[in-house]
Design a protein around this motif. Structure first.
Motif, PDB file in Angstrom:
ATOM      1  N   UNK A  15       9.403 -16.342 -11.343  1.00  0.00           N
ATOM      2  CA  UNK A  15      10.839 -16.269 -11.070  1.00  0.00           C
ATOM      3  C   UNK A  15      11.559 -17.274 -11.974  1.00  0.00           C
ATOM      4  N   UNK A  16      12.555 -16.774 -12.720  1.00  0.00           N
ATOM      5  CA  UNK A  16      13.272 -17.608 -13.691  1.00  0.00           C
ATOM      6  C   UNK A  16      14.757 -17.583 -13.357  1.00  0.00           C
ATOM      7  N   UNK A  17      15.296 -18.734 -12.975  1.00  0.00           N
ATOM      8  CA  UNK A  17      16.719 -18.822 -12.649  1.00  0.00           C
ATOM      9  C   UNK A  17      17.136 -20.275 -12.714  1.00  0.00           C
ATOM     10  N   UNK A  18      18.307 -20.548 -13.296  1.00  0.00           N
ATOM     11  CA  UNK A  18      18.783 -21.923 -13.374  1.00  0.00           C
ATOM     12  C   UNK A  18      19.322 -22.419 -12.034  1.00  0.00           C
ATOM     13  N   UNK A  19      19.527 -21.520 -11.078  1.00  0.00           N
ATOM     14  CA  UNK A  19      20.021 -21.891  -9.756  1.00  0.00           C
ATOM     15  C   UNK A  19      18.853 -22.104  -8.785  1.00  0.00           C
ATOM     16  N   UNK A  20      18.753 -23.313  -8.247  1.00  0.00           N
ATOM     17  CA  UNK A  20      17.697 -23.632  -7.283  1.00  0.00           C
ATOM     18  C   UNK A  20      17.794 -22.721  -6.058  1.00  0.00           C
ATOM     19  N   UNK A  21      19.000 -22.474  -5.607  1.00  0.00           N
ATOM     20  CA  UNK A  21      19.191 -21.625  -4.423  1.00  0.00           C
ATOM     21  C   UNK A  21      18.667 -20.216  -4.677  1.00  0.00           C
ATOM     22  N   UNK A  22      18.969 -19.651  -5.851  1.00  0.00           N
ATOM     23  CA  UNK A  22      18.486 -18.301  -6.162  1.00  0.00           C
ATOM     24  C   UNK A  22      16.967 -18.260  -6.328  1.00  0.00           C
ATOM     25  N   UNK A  52       2.186 -14.768  -4.890  1.00  0.00           N
ATOM     26  CA  UNK A  52       2.261 -16.150  -5.338  1.00  0.00           C
ATOM     27  C   UNK A  52       3.445 -16.196  -6.281  1.00  0.00           C
ATOM     28  N   UNK A  53       4.336 -17.159  -6.069  1.00  0.00           N
ATOM     29  CA  UNK A  53       5.543 -17.247  -6.882  1.00  0.00           C
ATOM     30  C   UNK A  53       5.542 -18.563  -7.648  1.00  0.00           C
ATOM     31  N   UNK A  54       5.708 -18.469  -8.952  1.00  0.00           N
ATOM     32  CA  UNK A  54       5.930 -19.642  -9.786  1.00  0.00           C
ATOM     33  C   UNK A  54       7.394 -19.584 -10.196  1.00  0.00           C
ATOM     34  N   UNK A  55       8.146 -20.636  -9.873  1.00  0.00           N
ATOM     35  CA  UNK A  55       9.576 -20.654 -10.172  1.00  0.00           C
ATOM     36  C   UNK A  55       9.870 -21.702 -11.236  1.00  0.00           C
ATOM     37  N   UNK A  56      10.629 -21.291 -12.254  1.00  0.00           N
ATOM     38  CA  UNK A  56      11.072 -22.211 -13.304  1.00  0.00           C
ATOM     39  C   UNK A  56      12.573 -22.055 -13.490  1.00  0.00           C
ATOM     40  N   UNK A  57      13.211 -23.105 -14.048  1.00  0.00           N
ATOM     41  CA  UNK A  57      14.677 -23.114 -14.119  1.00  0.00           C
ATOM     42  C   UNK A  57      15.262 -22.726 -15.465  1.00  0.00           C
ATOM     43  N   UNK A  58      14.432 -22.269 -16.402  1.00  0.00           N
ATOM     44  CA  UNK A  58      14.973 -21.850 -17.696  1.00  0.00           C
ATOM     45  C   UNK A  58      14.036 -20.863 -18.375  1.00  0.00           C
ATOM     46  N   UNK A  81      -2.117 -15.183 -15.425  1.00  0.00           N
ATOM     47  CA  UNK A  81      -2.138 -13.845 -14.852  1.00  0.00           C
ATOM     48  C   UNK A  81      -0.846 -13.627 -14.068  1.00  0.00           C
ATOM     49  N   UNK A  82       0.181 -13.117 -14.747  1.00  0.00           N
ATOM     50  CA  UNK A  82       1.471 -12.845 -14.117  1.00  0.00           C
ATOM     51  C   UNK A  82       1.632 -11.334 -14.033  1.00  0.00           C
ATOM     52  N   UNK A  83       1.961 -10.841 -12.835  1.00  0.00           N
ATOM     53  CA  UNK A  83       2.116  -9.406 -12.626  1.00  0.00           C
ATOM     54  C   UNK A  83       3.544  -8.926 -12.750  1.00  0.00           C
ATOM     55  N   UNK A  84       4.518  -9.845 -12.654  1.00  0.00           N
ATOM     56  CA  UNK A  84       5.920  -9.458 -12.712  1.00  0.00           C
ATOM     57  C   UNK A  84       6.756 -10.680 -13.041  1.00  0.00           C
ATOM     58  N   UNK A  85       7.806 -10.475 -13.830  1.00  0.00           N
ATOM     59  CA  UNK A  85       8.750 -11.546 -14.138  1.00  0.00           C
ATOM     60  C   UNK A  85      10.113 -11.089 -13.646  1.00  0.00           C
ATOM     61  N   UNK A  86      10.762 -11.927 -12.858  1.00  0.00           N
ATOM     62  CA  UNK A  86      12.117 -11.644 -12.409  1.00  0.00           C
ATOM     63  C   UNK A  86      12.992 -12.784 -12.900  1.00  0.00           C
ATOM     64  N   UNK A  87      14.029 -12.451 -13.683  1.00  0.00           N
ATOM     65  CA  UNK A  87      14.832 -13.479 -14.332  1.00  0.00           C
ATOM     66  C   UNK A  87      16.327 -13.224 -14.185  1.00  0.00           C
TER      67      UNK A  87
END
Length: 190
Positions: A15-22, A52-58, A81-87
């Motif tokens: 999960x890629x989003x600059x917003x912590x809340x999102x 399993x979710x890996x979250x980054x801010x950029x 091993x990433x199955x999906x990217x949501x940005x």
């Protein structure tokens, strides 16, 4: 005769989003989806789904996590091993659209489904992302019903992974049979 227990399937989402809340919302929705949606998938496919979710801010941190170096054209081959990217679409520095393009240009990552999300409903932006290879475009705030739309893309990525592994497993089996002392030699036909 007992009932067969469903096989547990683990999916890794970046999960890629600059917003912590999102980022927190996406993580919570995916975990909720695995709890509620797992039963439906277990009934159909004989497996329980867990995320399993890996979250980054950029986008640049996402590229680093995936082993793509932003400044170089080369790829660092990491075993991620990433199955999906949501940005998110709109982020400082590199946009979600730019991230999508880099992923789709990569030989090793191009088959990973990418979903773009945005709080702005701009048809030209949505069309451009879908034409460039995004599987879905969600409007924020993302909801549980949106997350349920991800399952076919995840299943497609899992089937692709299994198909990619099949030739390796077949070669290994042929090699074992060929070198096994208690079996007759198997002639390999190309």
């Amino acid at each position: 005769m007992g009932m067969a227990t469903p096989k547990e399937t683990q999916f890794h989402v970046l999960a890629v989003d600059d917003s912590l809340i999102d980022r927190m919302l996406i993580e919570r929705l995916l975990k909720t989806s695995s709890f509620h949606g797992g039963i439906l998938i277990a009934d159909i496919l004989g497996m329980c789904v867990e995320f399993t979710v890996t979250a980054v801010d950029s986008a640049s941190k996402a590229l680093n996590f995936l082993g793509l170096v932003e400044d170089m054209a080369s790829e660092i081959h990491q075993d991620v091993d990433v199955n999906l990217i949501i940005t998110d679409y709109c982020m400082p520095g590199m946009t979600g659209y730019d991230l999508l393009r880099k992923i789709k240009e990569s030989k090793s990552l191009k088959d990973i489904p990418v979903v773009i999300m945005s709080s702005e409903n701009v048809p030209s932006r949505i069309n451009r992302c879908l034409e460039e290879g995004a599987e879905e475009f969600f409007l924020k705030p993302v909801q549980l019903s949106d997350v349920h739309k991800l399952k076919p893309h995840l299943m497609k990525s899992r089937v692709k992974e299994e198909q990619d592994q099949q030739p390796i497993n077949n070669k290994r089996k042929i090699k074992e049979e060929f070198h096994s002392p208690d079996k007759t030699r198997v002639k390999c036909i190309s």
